[in-house]
Design a protein around this motif. Structure first.
Motif, PDB file in Angstrom:
ATOM      1  N   MET A   1      38.180  42.223  37.282  1.00  0.00           N
ATOM      2  CA  MET A   1      39.875  42.085  38.221  1.00  0.00           C
ATOM      3  C   MET A   1      40.450  42.063  39.292  1.00  0.00           C
ATOM      4  O   MET A   1      40.357  41.666  39.415  1.00  0.00           O
ATOM      5  CB  MET A   1      40.824  43.435  37.458  1.00  0.00           C
TER       6      MET A   1
ATOM      7  N   TRP B   1      41.389  38.653  41.104  1.00  0.00           N
ATOM      8  CA  TRP B   1      42.354  38.392  41.984  1.00  0.00           C
ATOM      9  C   TRP B   1      42.297  38.058  43.037  1.00  0.00           C
ATOM     10  O   TRP B   1      42.503  37.370  43.877  1.00  0.00           O
ATOM     11  CB  TRP B   1      43.179  40.086  41.585  1.00  0.00           C
TER      12      TRP B   1
ATOM     13  N   LEU C   1      44.267  39.413  31.256  1.00  0.00           N
ATOM     14  CA  LEU C   1      43.580  37.792  31.369  1.00  0.00           C
ATOM     15  C   LEU C   1      44.406  36.944  30.220  1.00  0.00           C
ATOM     16  O   LEU C   1      44.887  37.349  29.414  1.00  0.00           O
ATOM     17  CB  LEU C   1      42.290  38.165  31.488  1.00  0.00           C
TER      18      LEU C   1
ATOM     19  N   PRO D   1      44.408  36.304  36.079  1.00  0.00           N
ATOM     20  CA  PRO D   1      45.369  37.489  35.348  1.00  0.00           C
ATOM     21  C   PRO D   1      46.309  37.618  35.318  1.00  0.00           C
ATOM     22  O   PRO D   1      46.790  35.850  35.151  1.00  0.00           O
ATOM     23  CB  PRO D   1      45.153  38.459  37.034  1.00  0.00           C
TER      24      PRO D   1
END
Length: 137
Positions: free
Chosen positions: A25, A29, A67, A80
């Motif tokens: 993540m 991001w 996601l 995301p």
């Protein structure tokens, strides 16, 4: 999207995700969209894991609604569903609401006690929010 397990003894994204999920993540991001291979190559710089493991974890994050996956040609691109800021905002709001529902006044009291250790800007923000709430009643 609701994270079912919150880990009190962890910090950062590890409170919401497993260690590899959190790293994935964090990578996603910081980028727009990436393939599994792109993510695996970033992780491989740290010698963390192989392609199949990354694929499994990313597809589980899709299944959890964290996601989003889309196909472009023969490649699958992942990103995301929410920005990091929106994700953390949503999760903290849900946790706060759950704590309020379960423990009520005790939670408010503890939050106010915690204000002793914060900066004046946060206290000012809270005062402003309280004034807004009073105007609505």
């Amino acid at each position: 999207m609701r994270i079912r397990k919150f880990k009190m003894n962890e910090s950062g994204l590890n409170r919401f995700f497993g260690p590899l999920e959190a790293k994935i993540m964090d990578i996603l991001w910081n980028d727009v969209e990436m393939t599994i291979k792109d993510v695996q190559q970033v992780l491989d710089q740290e010698k963390l894991t192989n392609f199949n493991t990354v694929m499994t974890v990313m597809n589980r994050l899709v299944d959890k609604g964290i996601l989003q996956k889309r196909t472009e040609g023969r490649s699958s691109l992942y990103k995301p569903v929410l920005s990091r800021e929106d994700f953390l905002n949503t999760q903290s709001k849900e946790m706060t609401n759950e704590l309020m529902d379960e423990f009520g006044n005790v939670v408010v009291s503890h939050m106010l006690d915690a204000l002793e250790d914060v900066d004046d800007d946060l206290v000012a923000m809270l005062e402003k929010k309280i004034k807004e709430l009073k105007k609505d009643t």
